[in-house]
Scaffold this motif. Structure first.
Motif, short mmCIF file in Angstrom:
data_model
loop_
_atom_site.label_atom_id
_atom_site.label_comp_id
_atom_site.label_asym_id
_atom_site.label_seq_id
_atom_site.Cartn_x
_atom_site.Cartn_y
_atom_site.Cartn_z
N UNK A 193 33.27 91.98 56.03
CA UNK A 193 33.03 93.01 57.04
C UNK A 193 33.73 94.32 56.67
N UNK A 194 34.90 94.23 56.07
CA UNK A 194 35.60 95.45 55.64
C UNK A 194 34.75 96.22 54.63
N UNK A 195 34.15 95.50 53.69
CA UNK A 195 33.29 96.15 52.70
C UNK A 195 32.07 96.76 53.38
N UNK A 196 31.42 95.99 54.23
CA UNK A 196 30.22 96.48 54.90
C UNK A 196 30.53 97.67 55.81
N UNK A 197 31.71 97.68 56.40
CA UNK A 197 32.09 98.79 57.28
C UNK A 197 32.24 100.09 56.51
N UNK A 198 32.62 100.00 55.25
CA UNK A 198 32.82 101.21 54.44
C UNK A 198 31.51 101.80 53.94
N UNK A 226 31.40 102.87 61.51
CA UNK A 226 30.69 103.78 62.41
C UNK A 226 29.19 103.51 62.44
N UNK A 227 28.78 102.34 61.95
CA UNK A 227 27.34 102.09 61.87
C UNK A 227 27.01 100.67 62.29
N UNK A 228 25.75 100.43 62.71
CA UNK A 228 25.34 99.08 63.10
C UNK A 228 24.96 98.24 61.89
N UNK A 229 25.20 96.94 62.00
CA UNK A 229 24.72 95.98 61.02
C UNK A 229 24.13 94.80 61.79
#
Length: 325
Positions: A220-225, A254-257
């Motif tokens: 999730x940290x990677x995807x959040x970036x 700052x974005x949806x996944x």
């Protein structure tokens, strides 16, 4: 006029960028009793898919994120390859490796590695490809880690993405920052798809060990970036129809996944093939409801539409509209 410009023309908001089909765990196995139960379900699904594709239109490709075979023996891969060639004809498809690809057959005494997967499908265990209008979408396939400990013949029930897989995810998202990204993996991230009834325990789910990625926070940290990460599509749990958060959108950074959990067309819940009372044959035990489901995915500039179809009734079950940016 600004000298910095792109030759990529943004698509109109209602223009479809990509249409593909995602199908959960299939579990092909070259075993006579298994095939008697398995083949009719596969034929029913793929016959209906061909009808849908003729009535609507063909998708760009199909994707199978793991457990294409029940066990990793080469004969099971050969069956899967033969059957998919027959069912899909010339449709491109992208396979992933799941946990069952590592299992030995009943007449084998050692687990399988990645060799049969790589040689059969002619892809590495993690890879990426470009798709869609003007190749504006990057698709990323991640591997299920080896189900066995490296130093002993024992199952490892902790699903941990390797540092190499995490680096590949991060680097690929960075390299394609201007493209919408769809991530495929076999295993869900933690606290996504849930059990239909935790009291009765109808399903494996993403709160149960082995059915979620242990290092989900790192993923999730990677995807959040990376704000281009839009969808995470997986299988593994064989979740039944009505499972909470089968389609689940969360905000990362700052974005949806959006997480999409693919129901298995082979069986859902704790059902499927079981030994008969006399322990001599396999019989099929159906879930309730007994769904034979797969998923159509449509990507647009600012949204994705996900449709799920039951191939037993030849009916669309539901449709979700989720953000893609």
């Amino acid at each position: 006029m600004d000298d910095s410009y792109s030759t990529h023309i943004a698509a109109p908001l209602d223009q479809e960028l990509l249409y593909f089909w995602a199908i959960g765990d299939l579990h092909f196995r070259d075993h006579e009793q298994w095939k008697k139960l398995h083949t009719p379900r596969m034929a029913q699904m793929f016959d209906d898919l061909q009808t849908v594709w003729q009535e609507e239109r063909r998708p760009a490709f199909c994707v199978f994120p793991g457990d294409l075979v029940e066990r990793g023996a080469l004969r099971n891969y050969e069956l899967a390859k033969k059957q998919l060639a027959m069912y899909l004809k010339d449709m491109p498809f992208y396979p992933g490796i799941g946990n069952h690809e590592y299992l030995p057959e009943e007449d084998e005494n050692a687990p399988h590695g990645i060799e049969e997967f790589v040689s059969t499908w002619a892809v590495p265990i993690r890879y990426a490809w470009l798709a869609g209008e003007d190749e504006g979408i990057v698709c990323i396939m991640l591997e299920q880690p080896d189900w066995f400990f490296p130093d002993r013949y024992e199952l490892n029930m902790d699903v941990v993405f390797t540092p190499e897989a995490l680096a590949f995810l991060d680097e690929t998202l960075t390299a394609h920052a201007g493209r919408t990204a769809i991530i495929f993996a076999h295993c869900p991230l933690k606290n996504t798809v849930l059990d239909r009834d935790p009291v009765r325990n109808l399903d494996d789910d993403s709160l149960t060990r082995f059915f979620f990625v242990e290092n989900s926070p790192a993923v999730r940290d990677i995807l959040a970036r990376h704000s281009n990460a839009a969808l995470y599509i997986c299988g593994h749990t064989h979740s039944g129809w009505g499972s909470p958060q089968l389609i689940h959108t969360e905000t990362l950074g700052s974005h949806p996944l959006t997480h999409v959990n693919l129901m298995s067309p082979w069986y859902t819940g704790f059902h499927g093939p079981v030994k008969s009372d006399d322990d001599q044959t396999l019989v099929y035990r159906s879930d309730d409801p007994d769904m034979l489901a797969s998923f159509a995915v449509h990507i647009y500039p600012q949204k994705a539409i996900i449709r799920v179809r039951d191939h037993r009734t030849q009916q669309w079950l539901a449709q979700w509209e989720v953000p893609s940016v």
